[in-house]
Design a protein around this motif. Sequence first.
Motif, mmCIF file in Angstrom:
data_model
loop_
_atom_site.group_PDB
_atom_site.id
_atom_site.type_symbol
_atom_site.label_atom_id
_atom_site.label_comp_id
_atom_site.label_asym_id
_atom_site.label_seq_id
_atom_site.Cartn_x
_atom_site.Cartn_y
_atom_site.Cartn_z
ATOM 1 N N THR A 194 20.618 42.431 -12.642
ATOM 2 C CA THR A 194 19.185 42.443 -12.349
ATOM 3 C C THR A 194 18.609 41.039 -12.396
ATOM 4 O O THR A 194 17.825 40.646 -11.521
ATOM 5 C CB THR A 194 18.463 43.321 -13.377
ATOM 6 N N ASP B 167 9.699 34.963 -14.050
ATOM 7 C CA ASP B 167 9.145 35.433 -15.320
ATOM 8 C C ASP B 167 9.701 36.805 -15.672
ATOM 9 O O ASP B 167 10.080 37.077 -16.815
ATOM 10 C CB ASP B 167 7.615 35.506 -15.227
ATOM 11 N N VAL B 168 9.738 37.671 -14.654
ATOM 12 C CA VAL B 168 10.263 39.023 -14.887
ATOM 13 C C VAL B 168 11.748 38.932 -15.256
ATOM 14 O O VAL B 168 12.228 39.624 -16.165
ATOM 15 C CB VAL B 168 10.057 39.893 -13.640
ATOM 16 N N PHE C 128 19.534 42.404 -23.958
ATOM 17 C CA PHE C 128 20.280 42.270 -25.200
ATOM 18 C C PHE C 128 19.867 43.345 -26.209
ATOM 19 O O PHE C 128 20.703 43.959 -26.869
ATOM 20 C CB PHE C 128 20.021 40.865 -25.744
ATOM 21 N N LEU C 129 18.558 43.578 -26.276
ATOM 22 C CA LEU C 129 18.056 44.573 -27.229
ATOM 23 C C LEU C 129 18.610 45.955 -26.920
ATOM 24 O O LEU C 129 19.053 46.686 -27.806
ATOM 25 C CB LEU C 129 16.528 44.596 -27.162
ATOM 26 N N MET C 130 18.602 46.300 -25.611
ATOM 27 C CA MET C 130 19.119 47.612 -25.214
ATOM 28 C C MET C 130 20.593 47.724 -25.597
ATOM 29 O O MET C 130 21.037 48.745 -26.115
ATOM 30 C CB MET C 130 18.953 47.776 -23.710
ATOM 31 N N ILE D 244 22.287 46.124 -28.019
ATOM 32 C CA ILE D 244 22.571 46.305 -29.438
ATOM 33 C C ILE D 244 22.094 47.655 -29.931
ATOM 34 O O ILE D 244 22.729 48.255 -30.802
ATOM 35 C CB ILE D 244 22.001 45.178 -30.332
ATOM 36 N N ALA D 245 21.000 48.161 -29.344
ATOM 37 C CA ALA D 245 20.527 49.475 -29.788
ATOM 38 C C ALA D 245 21.586 50.535 -29.506
ATOM 39 O O ALA D 245 21.950 51.316 -30.396
ATOM 40 C CB ALA D 245 19.224 49.823 -29.073
ATOM 41 N N LEU E 51 13.204 36.555 -16.758
ATOM 42 C CA LEU E 51 13.305 36.042 -18.130
ATOM 43 C C LEU E 51 13.156 37.178 -19.136
ATOM 44 O O LEU E 51 13.927 37.277 -20.107
ATOM 45 C CB LEU E 51 12.215 34.994 -18.329
ATOM 46 N N ILE E 52 12.192 38.064 -18.884
ATOM 47 C CA ILE E 52 12.004 39.197 -19.795
ATOM 48 C C ILE E 52 13.269 40.046 -19.831
ATOM 49 O O ILE E 52 13.729 40.471 -20.895
ATOM 50 C CB ILE E 52 10.804 40.050 -19.356
ATOM 51 N N TYR E 53 13.862 40.261 -18.649
ATOM 52 C CA TYR E 53 15.076 41.064 -18.645
ATOM 53 C C TYR E 53 16.202 40.403 -19.393
ATOM 54 O O TYR E 53 16.946 41.059 -20.122
ATOM 55 C CB TYR E 53 15.497 41.393 -17.214
ATOM 56 N N LEU F 209 15.973 38.569 -21.903
ATOM 57 C CA LEU F 209 15.767 38.704 -23.345
ATOM 58 C C LEU F 209 15.946 40.145 -23.811
ATOM 59 O O LEU F 209 16.498 40.398 -24.876
ATOM 60 C CB LEU F 209 14.364 38.217 -23.718
ATOM 61 N N LEU F 210 15.484 41.104 -22.998
ATOM 62 C CA LEU F 210 15.432 42.477 -23.486
ATOM 63 C C LEU F 210 16.703 43.273 -23.207
ATOM 64 O O LEU F 210 16.949 44.290 -23.845
ATOM 65 C CB LEU F 210 14.232 43.208 -22.892
ATOM 66 N N LEU G 81 24.763 45.704 -15.435
ATOM 67 C CA LEU G 81 23.650 45.956 -14.507
ATOM 68 C C LEU G 81 22.434 45.118 -14.876
ATOM 69 O O LEU G 81 21.729 44.614 -13.995
ATOM 70 C CB LEU G 81 23.275 47.432 -14.538
ATOM 71 N N GLY G 82 22.197 44.969 -16.186
ATOM 72 C CA GLY G 82 21.059 44.151 -16.610
ATOM 73 C C GLY G 82 21.233 42.706 -16.192
ATOM 74 O O GLY G 82 20.298 42.079 -15.667
#
Lengths: 174, 179, 129, 93
Positions: free
Chosen positions: D48, D66-67, D76-78, D80-81, D69-71, D73-74, D44-45
């Motif tokens: 997006t 820009d938005v 991935f964080l979600m 791995i968490a 791009l943030i997704y 990058l982030l 889903l990410g």
Amino acid sequence: MGGRYGGEHGDTYTESQVILTAVKIIAPFTLTYGMFMTLHGADTPGGSFQGGAIIGVTVLMLAFAFGIEPTRQWLKNSVIVSMVGGGVAIFIGVGLATIALGGSFLEYRLFFTVLGIPDGTKWGMEAIEVGGIALIVAGVVITLFFATAAGFTPARYRSTPEVETADDEVLSDD
Amino acid sequence: MSLVGYTLAIFVIVAALATAMFRDVLSAIIVFGAYSLGMAILYTLLLAPDVAMTEAAIGAGVTTILLLLTIAKTTRPTTDRLFESIDVPALFVVGAFVVVLGTQVLPEMYAVGDSEAPVWSNPEVTQAYLEQTYEDTGVQNAVTAVLAAYRGFDTFGEAVVVFAAGIATLLVLKREVFA
Amino acid sequence: MIELLATRYAYALMFVLLGIGLYMVIASENLVKKLIGVNLFQTAIFLFFVAVAYVEVDGEPGGSPVVPATTEPAAGDLILASPLPHVIVLTAIVVGIALTAVGLALIVRIHAEYGTLREDTLREVRADE
Amino acid sequence: MIPLDINELFLVGAAIFVVLAIAMFYRAVAGPTTQDRLLAVNVLGTNTVVILALLAAGLDQPWFLDVALIYALLNFLMAIAISKFTVERGGVL
């Protein structure tokens, strides 16, 4: 009690080569993008709130890859505290400086009219954005993460008083 | 606008319902992350890039991680049922709330994007900011200008609130440092 | 009715999300899920503010609130979203995460003291004391 | 309904991707294991990012990227968490 209450009773961190490598590649980009967004917030969408949050998230990412305890030791408590405290201090400082120059709180144009700094308004705003809000937001995100990760150690699980005093000594060193 | 907006609205509602109905907390947190993704696209579509970026960084990233850390620190009740059973009195109260809002308040609102709506047409609010921003402050992003200059005192209070929340968290957990 | 929903879909969506968030806060037994409900409620309010700021002319959306760098006061014909609600939401999101963190710290504390996160069990334990 | 304009085509494409996101959501709800759900949310990410890129082209608003791009990058964080959490209970610690 196991590893349930706080890191000091046992770290369940498991190293993963995949995550370690991926974070090593991605973290510089995240940090760069966060700083870009902070510094470039004046002319494009974005700004210090977003940039600060992304910078904070970078540290969270590192903490997942390298373990929370090592990251916490690498990023000293004093660094985080000075980030948050310094951010608030800069914010108050700029606000009071304009009052000292004879204006009202955060009346930036006095930097130009009184001190003669060219583009004084813009520099004042950048000081607030970069030095104030971005530092506060990044610092608070990291603080909240570490505090929640440390959890709460109930008094009955806290060790003997010697450990307590040892903790205090470590504190006073900081 | 319309087609993407409507499908996105359906997606967001489905995600929110799933969040509400999951019995397993971990599943609810994961689905809440998906909800946050949909919400950020919706903010982007409604021309709020700054809000969407903040929601992306904080809603999807930080909130999920803090929730995960909390259930790692406390407990995650195991369960064999996938969904919660429906609480009828709560459903009744909430249904009444939504029906009243939908029938009484909704027709009174201006249409979305109506340029006659007071927030946009009032010359002393939006128009004034848009006209004077570059002249007054020299920055192009009006959101930054309002944030740091026009409503700087407001932002200062907000920064202190965030600062206080960090301290409050440490106090509740009875920690002087994070370790 | 359909016409009403078509032109005010963001507000209708906000009311539904408010309802779901409220339901979670009332009906969920688990405290963490209650807090997720509070978060959901918050995002619905943010949606309201953002939808208020949105502007379009003849079905064409305007621009994001970035004014072009001209000193010419031609802003009268700029069709841009209103920056003020965006600023309010921006600060509210950051305050919201701080609020969530304090709530989560309280939940961790409650679990340490009472050993449960379920509301009904918690009430029984408190009644026994 | 045959879109004639290229921008309209992008918008219809974005709408199709949203519909696909709803379809993907089935796996997030039904998925018997947490891993299924995690994978669904990760897809889903990525979805997006694609939707935002299509909207940026279709609505002619380049800052949507820009938005996105943030997704990128982030997201991935979600991932791995949640995955570190599921590997071992409390493994995020």
